[in-house]
Design an enzyme around this catalytic site. Structure first.
Site, PDB file in Angstrom:
ATOM      1  N   GLU A 231      -0.511  -6.243 -23.478  1.00  0.00           N
ATOM      2  CA  GLU A 231      -1.483  -5.770 -24.467  1.00  0.00           C
ATOM      3  C   GLU A 231      -2.735  -5.362 -23.708  1.00  0.00           C
ATOM      4  O   GLU A 231      -3.423  -6.206 -23.132  1.00  0.00           O
ATOM      5  CB  GLU A 231      -1.826  -6.845 -25.497  1.00  0.00           C
ATOM      6  CG  GLU A 231      -2.733  -6.301 -26.592  1.00  0.00           C
ATOM      7  CD  GLU A 231      -3.465  -7.363 -27.376  1.00  0.00           C
ATOM      8  OE1 GLU A 231      -4.628  -7.122 -27.743  1.00  0.00           O
ATOM      9  OE2 GLU A 231      -2.887  -8.442 -27.598  1.00  0.00           O
ATOM     10  N   LEU A 232      -3.037  -4.058 -23.739  1.00  0.00           N
ATOM     11  CA  LEU A 232      -3.986  -3.513 -22.776  1.00  0.00           C
ATOM     12  C   LEU A 232      -5.212  -2.852 -23.401  1.00  0.00           C
ATOM     13  O   LEU A 232      -5.849  -2.022 -22.780  1.00  0.00           O
ATOM     14  CB  LEU A 232      -3.258  -2.503 -21.872  1.00  0.00           C
ATOM     15  CG  LEU A 232      -1.969  -3.030 -21.222  1.00  0.00           C
ATOM     16  CD1 LEU A 232      -1.311  -1.940 -20.391  1.00  0.00           C
ATOM     17  CD2 LEU A 232      -2.246  -4.267 -20.381  1.00  0.00           C
ATOM     18  N   CYS A 265     -10.088  -6.322 -28.797  1.00  0.00           N
ATOM     19  CA  CYS A 265      -9.139  -5.241 -28.511  1.00  0.00           C
ATOM     20  C   CYS A 265      -8.866  -4.404 -29.753  1.00  0.00           C
ATOM     21  O   CYS A 265      -8.643  -3.201 -29.651  1.00  0.00           O
ATOM     22  CB  CYS A 265      -7.826  -5.822 -27.984  1.00  0.00           C
ATOM     23  SG  CYS A 265      -7.975  -6.691 -26.415  1.00  0.00           S
TER      24      CYS A 265
END
Length: 463
Positions: A231-232, A265
């Site tokens: 998860e970037l 995020c």
């Protein structure tokens, strides 16, 4: 000695944690313990594993009164908000524990005369979890608890900004009576993290971090056949349709932009508003932003704390200044917030208009308390702009039309589609992304599929 952790608190700049990093001997010892415990833990009956994990959750919840203030000092989120971290941890952990018997049950393909057939979900082995600082319990629990429930053993490497989170996980695991080697944590340098995840004894890596970090994980693992969930990050959009409830959209989206100082995020970083609501929406979000109290996060009256470090705040300031130099307008005077001071991590919230996708503010992850807002004339225009991104974690639509939201959502390049909400993980749904946001999934039944492998049993019962 392989170096030291130095956790600098964004609250006042002092060193909050200082301790040695693990050396190569400690890494090897952890891998040996994990490998030795893997078979035993996998063979432990599922009800017993789940009972231990329930005790782990109970132990973590019992520490909530200490965890909140401790977390504020490590990463700067106001103490009025940090207790939510443990509540979210508990919600996700208990859900995944409750789901395990169903998610891990063998798949029965149906009867076949003379045969017994099944596809079992079996553990992968040793799982490395590399967790970030911004939601340090929530990101870690997504992988740690289901990995253990599935029969894997776990080595947790947490961010140097939040090392005490790993200590809390370890204390909870020990209090729950998890056998030695089933859960461990290590404080590691970047180089030694790469060494750990590149070891052939690591079967799977769960990584949350930057795109560059994701590439480093893939590179470190290229010598073997271990798998990775990545998860970037994101540049998550919101779209306010003409039929949206304006008051709800303003409050909901503003919270999605500014909560945790924008360091999420799946926080909202760009907003597209139908022309008919645009002026009123912008006015409302600016008013909402001006209502924040920026300051000392240990003060219960504060609801907007510092960013995690000064360099992060300066990056956001530079991104906004660049957009303004290109013709955008920043609508909030930082002087409205006495605590905003260049050269510190204390940064005022900001709303930027007259933006377009030639500006980094609308295309590059900001990870701060600011969003650009653009006017659009139609769903088609909004869809095109929402998809014009290297990322795809979540996208949110504010509308009174469920069918329209689903139709628009079907065309969006994203992992999650929200309607009339944002910035939330439902543990019953897969948490996943596309494009540079990464690959794989956590949470839900789908998350268990990524933490196990299928093993087929084809047994001839009559000969």
């Amino acid at each position: 000695m392989s170096g030291m952790i130095q956790t600098i608190s964004p609250v006042d700049g002092r060193t909050y944690v200082s301790r040695p990093l693990a050396d190569h001997g400690a890494i090897e010892a952890a891998l040996l313990r994990a490998s030795g415990a893997a078979y035993m833990w996998a063979a432990t009956p599922l009800p017993e594993r789940l009972a231990r994990l329930t005790a782990l959750v109970d132990a973590m919840v019992a520490m909530a009164g200490e965890i909140g203030p401790e977390l504020t000092w490590q990463m700067g989120r106001p103490v009025s908000q940090t207790p939510g971290e443990v509540r979210g941890f508990e919600e996700r952990a208990r859900y995944m524990i409750g789901l395990a018997p169903q998610a891990l049950a063998p798949v029965d393909p149906g009867p076949k005369e003379g045969f017994i057939r099944a596809v079992k979900r079996v553990p992968l082995g040793v799982v490395a979890v590399v967790a970030p600082w911004n939601y340090p319990y929530l990101t870690a629990v997504n992988a740690v608890v289901p990995a253990l429930a599935a029969g894997n053993v776990v080595i947790l490497k947490h961010s140097h900004q939040t090392p005490l989170v790993a200590d809390r996980f370890q204390a909870a695991a020990d209090a729950a009576g998890l056998p030695p080697g089933v859960f461990q944590h290590l404080d590691l340098s970047h180089a030694d993290t790469a060494r750990l995840i590149g070891d052939r004894r690591i079967a799977h890596v769960c990584f949350t971090g930057s795109v560059a970090g994701g590439h480093a994980v893939v590179q470190a693992m290229e010598g073997g056949f271990g798998t990775a969930g990545l998860e970037l990050g994101g540049k998550d959009p919101a779209y306010v349709r003409a039929d949206a409830n304006l008051a709800h959209a303003i409050e909901n989206i503003a919270d999605g932009i500014f909560f945790n100082s924008g360091q999420s995020c799946c926080g909202i970083e760009r907003v597209y508003v139908h022309d008919s609501l645009y002026d009123a929406f912008v006015e409302g979000v600016v008013a909402f932003a001006k209502g924040y109290r920026l300051g000392d996060p240990t003060d219960p009256a504060t609801n907007l704390g510092p960013m995690v470090r000064t360099s992060s705040a300066e990056f956001v300031r530079a991104q906004v200044a660049e957009a303004v130099a290109q013709g955008a307008r920043a609508l909030i005077d930082p002087r409205h917030f006495a605590a905003d001071r260049p050269g510190t991590p204390y940064l005022a919230p900001q709303v930027v208009v007259d933006v377009d996708h030639s500006m980094r503010l609308m295309t590059e992850e900001t990870f701060g308390p600011v969003a650009g807002i653009m006017r659009v004339a139609s769903d088609e225009a909004a869809i095109e702009l929402m998809n014009d991104s290297a990322y795809g974690l979540t996208a949110a639509i504010w509308t009174s039309d469920v069918e329209a939201a689903e139709s628009i959502g079907d065309r969006l390049e994203t992992g999650t589609v929200f309607m009339n909400r944002c910035d939330y993980l439902d543990p019953a749904l897969a948490w996943t992304g596309v494009k540079d946001t990464g690959r794989g999934a956590t949470l839900s039944r789908v998350g268990y599929e990524h933490l196990t492998r299928p093993k087929s049993f084809h047994l001839r019962s009559k000969i």
